[in-house]
Design a protein around this motif. Structure first.
Motif, mmCIF file in Angstrom:
data_model
loop_
_atom_site.group_PDB
_atom_site.id
_atom_site.type_symbol
_atom_site.label_atom_id
_atom_site.label_comp_id
_atom_site.label_asym_id
_atom_site.label_seq_id
_atom_site.Cartn_x
_atom_site.Cartn_y
_atom_site.Cartn_z
ATOM 1 N N ASN A 190 0.845 -1.192 0.000
ATOM 2 C CA ASN A 190 0.000 0.000 0.000
ATOM 3 C C ASN A 190 0.880 1.242 0.000
ATOM 4 O O ASN A 190 1.734 1.423 0.865
ATOM 5 C CB ASN A 190 -0.886 -0.023 1.250
ATOM 6 C CG ASN A 190 -1.989 1.015 1.181
ATOM 7 O OD1 ASN A 190 -1.849 2.034 0.511
ATOM 8 N ND2 ASN A 190 -3.079 0.759 1.875
ATOM 9 N N ALA A 191 0.683 2.110 -0.982
ATOM 10 C CA ALA A 191 1.476 3.336 -1.087
ATOM 11 C C ALA A 191 0.594 4.579 -0.999
ATOM 12 O O ALA A 191 0.917 5.629 -1.552
ATOM 13 C CB ALA A 191 2.256 3.341 -2.397
ATOM 14 N N GLY A 192 -0.544 4.455 -0.292
ATOM 15 C CA GLY A 192 -1.460 5.583 -0.148
ATOM 16 C C GLY A 192 -2.813 5.273 -0.755
ATOM 17 O O GLY A 192 -3.025 4.212 -1.345
ATOM 18 N N ILE A 193 -3.721 6.227 -0.648
ATOM 19 C CA ILE A 193 -5.079 5.979 -1.123
ATOM 20 C C ILE A 193 -5.171 5.891 -2.641
ATOM 21 O O ILE A 193 -6.148 5.373 -3.181
ATOM 22 C CB ILE A 193 -6.061 7.054 -0.619
ATOM 23 C CG1 ILE A 193 -5.669 8.432 -1.163
ATOM 24 C CG2 ILE A 193 -6.121 7.064 0.894
ATOM 25 C CD1 ILE A 193 -6.712 9.512 -0.868
ATOM 26 N N ASP A 194 -4.131 6.397 -3.332
ATOM 27 C CA ASP A 194 -4.199 6.428 -4.794
ATOM 28 C C ASP A 194 -3.023 5.709 -5.453
ATOM 29 O O ASP A 194 -2.714 5.960 -6.618
ATOM 30 C CB ASP A 194 -4.253 7.866 -5.295
ATOM 31 C CG ASP A 194 -2.980 8.653 -4.988
ATOM 32 O OD1 ASP A 194 -2.187 8.174 -4.138
ATOM 33 O OD2 ASP A 194 -2.781 9.729 -5.580
ATOM 34 N N ALA A 196 -3.830 -1.360 -19.377
ATOM 35 C CA ALA A 196 -4.977 -1.784 -18.582
ATOM 36 C C ALA A 196 -5.646 -0.637 -17.821
ATOM 37 O O ALA A 196 -6.877 -0.597 -17.711
ATOM 38 C CB ALA A 196 -4.535 -2.878 -17.594
ATOM 39 N N PHE A 197 -4.842 0.296 -17.291
ATOM 40 C CA PHE A 197 -5.425 1.393 -16.522
ATOM 41 C C PHE A 197 -5.941 2.506 -17.429
ATOM 42 O O PHE A 197 -6.884 3.205 -17.083
ATOM 43 C CB PHE A 197 -4.387 1.958 -15.550
ATOM 44 C CG PHE A 197 -4.208 1.143 -14.300
ATOM 45 C CD1 PHE A 197 -4.804 1.535 -13.113
ATOM 46 C CD2 PHE A 197 -3.450 -0.018 -14.314
ATOM 47 C CE1 PHE A 197 -4.644 0.795 -11.944
ATOM 48 C CE2 PHE A 197 -3.273 -0.778 -13.163
ATOM 49 C CZ PHE A 197 -3.871 -0.375 -11.970
ATOM 50 N N GLY A 198 -5.297 2.683 -18.579
ATOM 51 C CA GLY A 198 -5.749 3.701 -19.521
ATOM 52 C C GLY A 198 -5.791 5.082 -18.900
ATOM 53 O O GLY A 198 -4.860 5.504 -18.225
ATOM 54 N N GLU A 199 -6.919 5.783 -19.088
ATOM 55 C CA GLU A 199 -7.044 7.157 -18.590
ATOM 56 C C GLU A 199 -7.123 7.215 -17.065
ATOM 57 O O GLU A 199 -7.032 8.292 -16.471
ATOM 58 C CB GLU A 199 -8.275 7.818 -19.203
ATOM 59 C CG GLU A 199 -9.591 7.165 -18.812
ATOM 60 C CD GLU A 199 -10.791 7.851 -19.440
ATOM 61 O OE1 GLU A 199 -11.926 7.524 -19.020
ATOM 62 O OE2 GLU A 199 -10.599 8.692 -20.333
ATOM 63 N N ARG A 200 -7.305 6.074 -16.439
ATOM 64 C CA ARG A 200 -7.371 6.037 -14.967
ATOM 65 C C ARG A 200 -5.976 6.068 -14.339
ATOM 66 O O ARG A 200 -5.838 6.227 -13.130
ATOM 67 C CB ARG A 200 -8.120 4.783 -14.505
ATOM 68 C CG ARG A 200 -9.562 4.705 -15.003
ATOM 69 C CD ARG A 200 -10.183 3.357 -14.729
ATOM 70 N NE ARG A 200 -9.490 2.285 -15.454
ATOM 71 C CZ ARG A 200 -9.850 0.997 -15.400
ATOM 72 N NH1 ARG A 200 -10.888 0.633 -14.644
ATOM 73 N NH2 ARG A 200 -9.176 0.095 -16.091
ATOM 74 N N VAL A 204 -8.394 8.108 -8.119
ATOM 75 C CA VAL A 204 -9.354 7.501 -7.189
ATOM 76 C C VAL A 204 -10.794 7.875 -7.519
ATOM 77 O O VAL A 204 -11.732 7.247 -7.014
ATOM 78 C CB VAL A 204 -9.031 7.901 -5.735
ATOM 79 C CG1 VAL A 204 -7.717 7.300 -5.294
ATOM 80 C CG2 VAL A 204 -9.017 9.422 -5.575
ATOM 81 N N LEU A 205 -10.983 8.878 -8.347
ATOM 82 C CA LEU A 205 -12.341 9.238 -8.760
ATOM 83 C C LEU A 205 -12.862 8.276 -9.825
ATOM 84 O O LEU A 205 -14.076 8.216 -10.071
ATOM 85 C CB LEU A 205 -12.374 10.676 -9.293
ATOM 86 C CG LEU A 205 -11.983 11.775 -8.293
ATOM 87 C CD1 LEU A 205 -12.048 13.145 -8.960
ATOM 88 C CD2 LEU A 205 -12.878 11.723 -7.063
ATOM 89 N N GLU A 244 -11.444 2.543 -7.549
ATOM 90 C CA GLU A 244 -11.274 2.368 -6.109
ATOM 91 C C GLU A 244 -9.966 1.644 -5.816
ATOM 92 O O GLU A 244 -9.422 0.929 -6.661
ATOM 93 C CB GLU A 244 -12.452 1.571 -5.531
ATOM 94 C CG GLU A 244 -13.789 2.298 -5.613
ATOM 95 C CD GLU A 244 -14.918 1.482 -5.019
ATOM 96 O OE1 GLU A 244 -14.641 0.358 -4.539
ATOM 97 O OE2 GLU A 244 -16.066 1.959 -5.030
ATOM 98 N N HIS A 245 -9.491 1.835 -4.599
ATOM 99 C CA HIS A 245 -8.224 1.251 -4.174
ATOM 100 C C HIS A 245 -8.219 -0.262 -4.350
ATOM 101 O O HIS A 245 -7.268 -0.850 -4.887
ATOM 102 C CB HIS A 245 -7.978 1.625 -2.706
ATOM 103 C CG HIS A 245 -6.553 1.511 -2.281
ATOM 104 N ND1 HIS A 245 -6.114 0.568 -1.384
ATOM 105 C CD2 HIS A 245 -5.457 2.230 -2.641
ATOM 106 C CE1 HIS A 245 -4.814 0.708 -1.188
ATOM 107 N NE2 HIS A 245 -4.384 1.703 -1.933
ATOM 108 N N ALA A 246 -9.295 -0.914 -3.912
ATOM 109 C CA ALA A 246 -9.378 -2.376 -4.006
ATOM 110 C C ALA A 246 -9.473 -2.833 -5.462
ATOM 111 O O ALA A 246 -8.947 -3.889 -5.829
ATOM 112 C CB ALA A 246 -10.579 -2.890 -3.215
ATOM 113 N N GLN A 247 -10.149 -2.037 -6.302
ATOM 114 C CA GLN A 247 -10.256 -2.386 -7.715
ATOM 115 C C GLN A 247 -8.885 -2.307 -8.391
ATOM 116 O O GLN A 247 -8.549 -3.162 -9.222
ATOM 117 C CB GLN A 247 -11.235 -1.435 -8.414
ATOM 118 C CG GLN A 247 -12.681 -1.605 -8.002
ATOM 119 C CD GLN A 247 -13.589 -0.572 -8.649
ATOM 120 O OE1 GLN A 247 -13.237 0.613 -8.722
ATOM 121 N NE2 GLN A 247 -14.747 -1.004 -9.123
ATOM 122 N N ALA A 248 -8.111 -1.291 -8.041
ATOM 123 C CA ALA A 248 -6.765 -1.171 -8.608
ATOM 124 C C ALA A 248 -5.909 -2.362 -8.185
ATOM 125 O O ALA A 248 -5.133 -2.892 -8.986
ATOM 126 C CB ALA A 248 -6.123 0.139 -8.145
#
Length: 238
Positions: free
Chosen positions: A11-15, A43-47, A64-65, A68-72
């Protein structure tokens, strides 16, 4: 043969998540590191906000908008389960950096001679012969940490760093080598200077070198160095 990673997510923070692929620095890591960077971009694209590769890890920062953290975390697990090393390790093009090796711009060459017992010509040959890999970018914009330096050239950092190192200065420390993209303080041992422009705010990608790149230092004469735009102003030591 590529080393197989044992990935761990930290874990490196909320984002952000830090993907730790290896525990030890090794050139064979790079195929896996660069492969994961490419997979994250797809895979992450614009996210994806940023992806930062290093010697043994990849930091993945996301929006994060949009995610979600768990989804990442789950997305990274999926990528890691399918990850294969980048097969271009030994076939990618080589970036050549012209270097003028001379005491006036590489004042630590004399110390290296004394430390190794080798003459200048041999030291230049040893430094310029390998094809180095860029392990990481950091310290300053465009500063590329490259390795691995031949064992004969291994030398610790200076006990007292210089307050100013000229742009283009080619240096070594430990088993790594680098070139300073801009004038800055620095504690590495200076061997010469390159005419290459390592960082350019107008260049796409900004840095001439990227993680995973293959690099060779090419010795040139002073006249050739200056013809290529190099600054031959001597270093003035206190």
């Amino acid at each position: 043969m590529s080393m197989s990673p044992q990935p761990r997510l930290e874990n490196a923070g909320i984002d952000a998540w830090l993907v730790r692929l290896f525990d030890d620095i090794d050139e064979r890591n790079m195929g896996w590191i660069t492969s994961l960077v490419s997979a994250c971009k797809r895979a992450f694209g614009e996210r994806l906000i940023d992806v930062v590769p290093s010697y043994t890890t990849v930091l993945v920062q996301f929006d994060v908008l949009q995610l979600e953290h768990a989804q990442a975390r789950q997305l990274l697990h999926t990528l890691l389960a399918e990850l294969e090393p980048d097969g271009t390790d030994q076939t990618a093009s080589i970036t050549e950096l012209p270097v003028w090796y001379h005491p006036s711009v590489g004042p630590d060459m004399a110390h290296l001679e004394q430390h190794t017992g080798l003459d200048t010509a041999t030291l230049i040959a040893l430094h310029s012969q390998p094809v180095y890999r860029v392990f990481a970018l950091g310290f300053a914009p465009g500063f590329a940490f490259m390795g691995s330096l031949p064992a004969q050239l291994e030398l610790p950092r200076l006990e007292r760093p210089r307050s100013s190192v000229p742009a283009g200065s080619v240096a070594i420390a430990g088993r790594q080598t680098a070139a300073y993209p801009n004038a800055s303080p620095g504690g590495w041992n200076l061997l010469g200077r390159t005419s290459a422009r390592l960082f350019d705010a107008q260049r796409a990608g900004l840095s001439l070198l990227q993680v995973g790149d293959r690099v060779r230092f090419v010795p040139v004469t002073k006249s050739e160095f200056e013809r290529l735009g190099g600054d031959s102003t001597p270093i003035r030591e206190p």
